[in-house]
Scaffold this active site. Structure first.
Site, PDB file in Angstrom:
ATOM      1  N   GLU A 133      -9.879   9.830 -36.223  1.00  0.00           N
ATOM      2  CA  GLU A 133      -8.602   9.715 -35.488  1.00  0.00           C
ATOM      3  C   GLU A 133      -8.816   9.784 -33.981  1.00  0.00           C
ATOM      4  OE1 GLU A 133      -6.062   8.624 -36.674  1.00  0.00           O
ATOM      5  OE2 GLU A 133      -6.550   8.928 -38.774  1.00  0.00           O
TER       6      GLU A 133
HETATM    7  C1  LIG Z   1     -15.518  10.692 -42.770  1.00  0.00           C
HETATM    8  C2  LIG Z   1     -14.881   9.649 -41.915  1.00  0.00           C
HETATM    9  C3  LIG Z   1     -13.605   9.193 -42.222  1.00  0.00           C
HETATM   10  C4  LIG Z   1     -13.020   8.186 -41.455  1.00  0.00           C
HETATM   11  N1  LIG Z   1     -11.806   7.671 -41.819  1.00  0.00           N
HETATM   12  C5  LIG Z   1     -11.351   6.537 -41.211  1.00  0.00           C
HETATM   13  C6  LIG Z   1     -10.209   5.828 -41.704  1.00  0.00           C
HETATM   14  O1  LIG Z   1      -9.561   6.244 -42.661  1.00  0.00           O
HETATM   15  N2  LIG Z   1      -9.855   4.674 -41.089  1.00  0.00           N
HETATM   16  C7  LIG Z   1     -10.535   4.165 -40.039  1.00  0.00           C
HETATM   17  O2  LIG Z   1     -10.177   3.107 -39.553  1.00  0.00           O
HETATM   18  N3  LIG Z   1     -11.622   4.818 -39.531  1.00  0.00           N
HETATM   19  C8  LIG Z   1     -12.042   5.979 -40.099  1.00  0.00           C
HETATM   20  N4  LIG Z   1     -13.145   6.627 -39.620  1.00  0.00           N
HETATM   21  C9  LIG Z   1     -13.800   6.106 -38.432  1.00  0.00           C
HETATM   22  C10 LIG Z   1     -13.597   7.017 -37.221  1.00  0.00           C
HETATM   23  O3  LIG Z   1     -12.277   6.947 -36.784  1.00  0.00           O
HETATM   24  C11 LIG Z   1     -14.629   6.562 -36.165  1.00  0.00           C
HETATM   25  O4  LIG Z   1     -15.892   7.004 -36.622  1.00  0.00           O
HETATM   26  C12 LIG Z   1     -14.324   7.128 -34.799  1.00  0.00           C
HETATM   27  O5  LIG Z   1     -13.162   6.550 -34.282  1.00  0.00           O
HETATM   28  C13 LIG Z   1     -15.469   6.908 -33.806  1.00  0.00           C
HETATM   29  O6  LIG Z   1     -15.934   5.594 -33.841  1.00  0.00           O
HETATM   30  P1  LIG Z   1     -17.493   5.320 -34.018  1.00  0.00           P
HETATM   31  O7  LIG Z   1     -17.975   6.152 -35.131  1.00  0.00           O
HETATM   32  O8  LIG Z   1     -17.713   3.861 -34.104  1.00  0.00           O
HETATM   33  O9  LIG Z   1     -18.140   5.888 -32.693  1.00  0.00           O
HETATM   34  P2  LIG Z   1     -18.277   5.101 -31.308  1.00  0.00           P
HETATM   35  O10 LIG Z   1     -16.975   4.502 -30.940  1.00  0.00           O
HETATM   36  O11 LIG Z   1     -19.464   4.200 -31.370  1.00  0.00           O
HETATM   37  O12 LIG Z   1     -18.571   6.299 -30.308  1.00  0.00           O
HETATM   38  C14 LIG Z   1     -19.832   6.975 -30.258  1.00  0.00           C
HETATM   39  C15 LIG Z   1     -19.710   8.117 -29.251  1.00  0.00           C
HETATM   40  O13 LIG Z   1     -19.406   7.549 -27.957  1.00  0.00           O
HETATM   41  C16 LIG Z   1     -18.243   8.158 -27.438  1.00  0.00           C
HETATM   42  N5  LIG Z   1     -17.503   7.168 -26.646  1.00  0.00           N
HETATM   43  C17 LIG Z   1     -17.120   5.927 -26.986  1.00  0.00           C
HETATM   44  N6  LIG Z   1     -16.460   5.360 -25.973  1.00  0.00           N
HETATM   45  C18 LIG Z   1     -16.409   6.263 -24.974  1.00  0.00           C
HETATM   46  C19 LIG Z   1     -15.852   6.286 -23.657  1.00  0.00           C
HETATM   47  N7  LIG Z   1     -15.168   5.252 -23.172  1.00  0.00           N
HETATM   48  N8  LIG Z   1     -16.002   7.421 -22.913  1.00  0.00           N
HETATM   49  C20 LIG Z   1     -16.665   8.491 -23.411  1.00  0.00           C
HETATM   50  N9  LIG Z   1     -17.219   8.509 -24.626  1.00  0.00           N
HETATM   51  C21 LIG Z   1     -17.083   7.418 -25.404  1.00  0.00           C
HETATM   52  C22 LIG Z   1     -17.454   8.637 -28.649  1.00  0.00           C
HETATM   53  O14 LIG Z   1     -16.593   9.688 -28.283  1.00  0.00           O
HETATM   54  C23 LIG Z   1     -18.596   9.088 -29.556  1.00  0.00           C
HETATM   55  O15 LIG Z   1     -18.977  10.384 -29.179  1.00  0.00           O
HETATM   56  C24 LIG Z   1     -13.722   7.666 -40.339  1.00  0.00           C
HETATM   57  C25 LIG Z   1     -14.993   8.149 -40.022  1.00  0.00           C
HETATM   58  C26 LIG Z   1     -15.579   9.096 -40.804  1.00  0.00           C
HETATM   59  C27 LIG Z   1     -16.979   9.530 -40.470  1.00  0.00           C
END
Ligand SMILES: Cc1cc2nc3c(=O)[nH]c(=O)nc-3n(C[C@H](O)[C@H](O)[C@H](O)COP(=O)(O)OP(=O)(O)OC[C@H]3O[C@@H](n4cnc5c(N)ncnc54)[C@H](O)[C@@H]3O)c2cc1C
Length: 596
Positions: A443
């Protein structure tokens, strides 16, 4: 293994003494049914369900996890989950706050907050199934056409179907502008949805007969980036406009993730292979509609943090009273025993009081946010609705970001209080540390909440939500200025609130010269804001306890916990203020190549 006892005394204190919901509800449509008797009965039943049905499934669900049968692409949830869900639905919980015309009870949204807390303390993984349904209901209610509400919202409210949020793709997480899933319009008014979504919570399971996926995808002529994203309803089984359920749709679970925590909450790779879907809301405005769902879900994930804090505290306290190790430094406190219990040691008390101060403070803050949902939706006066909406938009990233970060801190303390027995699985507290970890990620990560707070909710609105909140703090400080019982709290609260406003101005000025300053300050700003918000609710809690009919011990415990908070937690704002004043250069000065 520990048991869970719903903290009903404090829940009732926050609702009735601090937030005065009994009188508030009578002003709101749907609230007239939420009399004290009714709310008390709901809380008692929610406690019973959480303690007796869900809590016993927490460790076993973690152990067993969910299983995918690849041949049929079906997922089996852990033993007891399906029956617990059936009990939940039979109890009418799925429609507690939903509108009556769609089968709900239309009770105020804030009654859902303690229910959510109890479900999450008892079993965070299980709590994810209703959480996503609630978010999907909100999006359908606010953005769906009437036939869509009748066909999709009603069965979700009735608990016969559940919902999902399908945003994330392998290359697109925080940055939804990158998403590639496609939606092709069909002659019959439907859309053909294709793409692969990952990490989809409750994407496939055996709890209900159908699953309603809310999917972000691009129309063929969509502009690039976030302005070209539309939202679609894609059910697992196709649904006629009449609501009649039809054949299997082309959406399947390709794999489930093996993960660190919330093992009983299924996390799916979902393949959409020309699945039949319906547009919800206007074309290319999907992100707006999804934000409705995200706000609800972000508040709910913040409450997940609260659930973990409370559960870890209960276990820690019981253990600290029971476990005998070493003597008090000032001499044996229990000379008849071979050693003193852990609770005599000052540092154990530091951790216990930290957990207690966060559990009760975060309860007040998050339930307060939930009452703003009530007002934003149902207040009779348009200005009051607008003010609540502005306050809510501002407070949600704080609730989500702060409570989930503190859940991780408190789960860490729980393991530490249990020592080696916390690190091994039998005692159950290591599960809280693993389960808590995801809450700062999904989220929207803490960084994304912080950017939302400082970038969108402060800078883009000239801080309107912050101004409302600071006005509340100022009015409270003014009203309590002569209250001797609060003298210890009012001056530091007023100083912190003033500094909050000053810091906001300072960052704002720096951001005009370089927008990267927002990114450099955002997370420290979120923590700063959160600690001051908790200080406000701690001071208010002392005042509310003094005015209440609670016994002297209760009032004393509130005052002593508030003293601990002001003396030992609020000073954390000093570090955050100094760090964010240090600015961008301390982060960007290092050339990328010189990181090593
Ligand atoms: C168990 C689980 C359940 C989930 N459930 C859902 C679901 O139901 N539906 C759904 O759509 N998704 C779901 N997700 C996905 C989740 O919402 C994403 O993992 C999350 O939004 C982060 O995206 P990412 O993992 O691609 O990380 P990335 O976006 O690649 O980010 C990696 C890191 O970089 C940081 N970062 C990125 N951009 C910036 C910035 N501009 N400034 C500073 N820091 C930054 C982030 O904070 C993070 O620390 C789920 C994930 C998990 C693991």
């Amino acid at each position: 293994m520990t048991t869970y006892k719903a903290p009903l005394a404090d829940i009732r204190f926050v609702m009735f003494d601090l937030l005065k919901v009994e009188a508030e509800y009578q002003r709101l449509p749907g609230g007239e049914n939420a009399t004290r008797d009714i709310v008390d009965a709901i809380l008692d039943e929610a406690a019973r369900f959480s303690e007796q049905v869900l809590a016993p499934l927490n460790a076993s669900g973690d152990e067993e996890g969910c299983h995918l049968d690849k041949a049929t692409a079906t997922v089996t949830t852990p033993k007891g989950f399906k029956e617990a869900y059936a009990t939940y639905v039979a109890g009418g919980w799925s429609g507690l706050t939903a509108p009556e015309q769609y089968g709900g009870q239309h009770l105020p949204e804030s009654i859902g907050a303690p229910l959510k807390e109890m479900l999450d303390s008892a079993n965070l993984s299980w709590g994810n199934f209703p959480l996503l349904s609630h978010g999907a209901s909100e999006a359908l209610r606010q953005h769906g056409e009437e036939w869509q509400r009748q066909a999709f919202l009603k069965p979700i409210v009735e608990g016969r179907w559940t919902g999902t949020m399908c945003l994330t793709e392998s290359h697109c997480g925080s940055d939804l502008g990158l998403l590639k899933s496609r939606a092709e319009p069909q002659a019959n008014g439907t859309y053909s949805i294709s793409g692969t979504k990952i990490f989809i919570t409750a994407g496939e399971h055996d709890l209900t007969e159908n699953i309603v996926h809310l999917v972000l995808a691009r129309l063929p002529d969509a502009p690039p980036g976030v302005k070209g994203i539309s939202l679609f309803i894609v059910p697992k089984y196709k649904v006629e406009q009449s609501g009649q359920m039809g054949e299997r749709n082309a959406v399947t679970c390709g794999a489930i993730e093996h993960k660190m925590g919330i093992k009983a909450s299924v996390t799916c790779v979902m393949n959409f292979d020309g699945a039949e879907g319906w547009l919800i809301g206007p074309p290319n405005r999907g992100l707006m509609a999804m934000f409705t769902m995200m706000n609800t879900a972000r508040l709910a994930v913040g409450i997940q943090g609260l659930g973990i804090i409370e559960r870890g505290y209960q276990d820690s306290l019981a253990y600290a009273r029971d476990r005998l190790q070493m003597r008090s430094l000032s001499g044996a406190r229990f000379p008849d025993k071979p050693a003193d219990p852990l609770i005599v040691h000052p540092d154990i008390r530091r951790m216990l009081l930290t957990q207690k101060a966060f559990a009760e403070g975060c309860r007040a803050l998050s339930y307060y946010a939930a009452t703003q949902v009530d007002l934003a939706e149902r207040a009779p006066d348009a200005d009051e609705r607008k003010r609540a909406d502005e306050l809510l938009s501002f407070i949600i990233p704080i609730v989500k970001g702060l409570l989930t970060e503190l859940a991780n801190e408190c789960a860490y303390h729980a393991v530490q209080i249990f020592g080696g027995h916390g690190y091994i699985r039998e005692t159950g507290v290591e599960q809280y540390a693993r389960d808590a970890r995801i809450t700062t990620i999904y989220e929207g990560t803490t960084q994304i909440q912080a950017l939302d707070l400082l970038g969108r909710k402060i800078m883009q609105t000239q801080g309107v939500g912050l101004r409302h909140f600071l006005e509340e703090i100022s009015a409270f400080c003014h009203a309590q200025a002569q209250n001797a019982a609060l003298s210890e709290f009012i001056a530091p609260l007023a100083i912190a609130a003033k500094e909050w406003a000053d810091l906001t101005q300072e960052v704002g000025k720096r951001a005009l010269a370089n927008p990267d300053e927002i990114g450099a300050a955002a997370v420290d700003y979120l923590f700063y804001s959160g600690y001051v918000a908790l200080a406000y609710f701690w001071a208010r809690s002392v005042a509310a306890a003094e005015d209440s009919a609670h016994p002297a011990d209760f009032k004393n415990a509130k005052r002593l916990t508030a003293s601990f908070y002001f003396a030992r937690i609020l000073p954390r704002t000093r570090t955050h203020a100094q760090a964010l004043r240090a600015g961008l250069e301390t982060l960007m000065g290092m050339p990328d190549a010189q990181f090593g």
